[in-house]
Scaffold this active site. Sequence first.
Site, short mmCIF file in Angstrom:
data_model
loop_
_atom_site.label_atom_id
_atom_site.label_comp_id
_atom_site.label_asym_id
_atom_site.label_seq_id
_atom_site.Cartn_x
_atom_site.Cartn_y
_atom_site.Cartn_z
N TYR A 115 -4.61 4.67 9.17
CA TYR A 115 -4.28 5.25 10.46
C TYR A 115 -5.55 5.67 11.20
O TYR A 115 -5.69 5.51 12.41
CB TYR A 115 -3.36 6.45 10.23
CG TYR A 115 -2.60 6.93 11.44
CD1 TYR A 115 -2.73 6.32 12.68
CD2 TYR A 115 -1.74 8.02 11.32
CE1 TYR A 115 -2.02 6.78 13.78
CE2 TYR A 115 -1.02 8.48 12.42
CZ TYR A 115 -1.18 7.86 13.65
OH TYR A 115 -0.47 8.32 14.72
N ASP B 215 0.81 -1.21 0.00
CA ASP B 215 0.00 0.00 0.00
C ASP B 215 0.85 1.27 0.00
O ASP B 215 0.50 2.26 -0.64
CB ASP B 215 -0.92 0.00 1.22
CG ASP B 215 -2.07 -0.98 1.06
OD1 ASP B 215 -2.40 -1.35 -0.08
OD2 ASP B 215 -2.64 -1.39 2.09
#
Length: 269
Positions: free
Chosen positions: A172, A59
């Site tokens: 996140y 990613d």
Amino acid sequence: MSPPRQEAELASTDADKPKAIAFLAGSSDEAQEARTTLAARYGEVPLEKAQVIVALGGDGFMLEALHKTQALGVPVYGMNRGTVGFLMNAYATDNLPERLENAEEAVLNPLFMRATTVEGAVHEALAINEVSLLRQGPQAARLRISVDGRVRLDELVCDGALLATPAGSTAYNYSAHGPILPIGSDVLALTAMAAFRPRRWRGALLPKTARVRIEVINPAKRPVMADADAQSVRDVAVVDIRSEPEVRHRLLFDPGHGLEERLIREQFV
């Protein structure tokens, strides 16, 4: 002039040709080996001549590839040669032209960050996942948050705060207990990391058109850094964030395995 039938046959032949592919690969041995294998099997063209770009890695590398190629306007098809691979398709050496032809497209708009340091330097960057502010030292950060010119939170004492896109909401943001946002929703997630005061504040959902300003209170004593997809700025005083609709990242996914399905599936594991 070619007869109508001949013109139709020529058009059909052009449409049936495999797309011109450019390969980008991360630095790992697995990614580099995959590039060598696929380029030898399917051929490759320079980036500026590509009709589709195949990114090989994880990613993090996909984010790098999207930033690197954003001016080209060419769709990017990722194949996982990293770890998580949320933005990637499964790696296989067979049937690549068919997979590219049948792939479904998702369009992402990044966030624009304008960070001003305590010394007055201005740094601008784009973030596909999120813009985050994090304390630099041992003391908690103190942040003032405004939305569209109106102060919404006078003081947030925390380890940090972030503004995430739908595509970045499982990264996140999700680790910080922020919400997962459906792809295509015109919403951004504003999430706190380890909020100490107000203790019960868990963030907010904002319209995609919102302009967010985060001011650092007493940055000399409580220094803060800003980060936009791993582009970091230290000792910030003010960070302005907004969606950037003029930039469109085109991602390709195998049918039934697009971002919308992945975001839904992520909520049931």
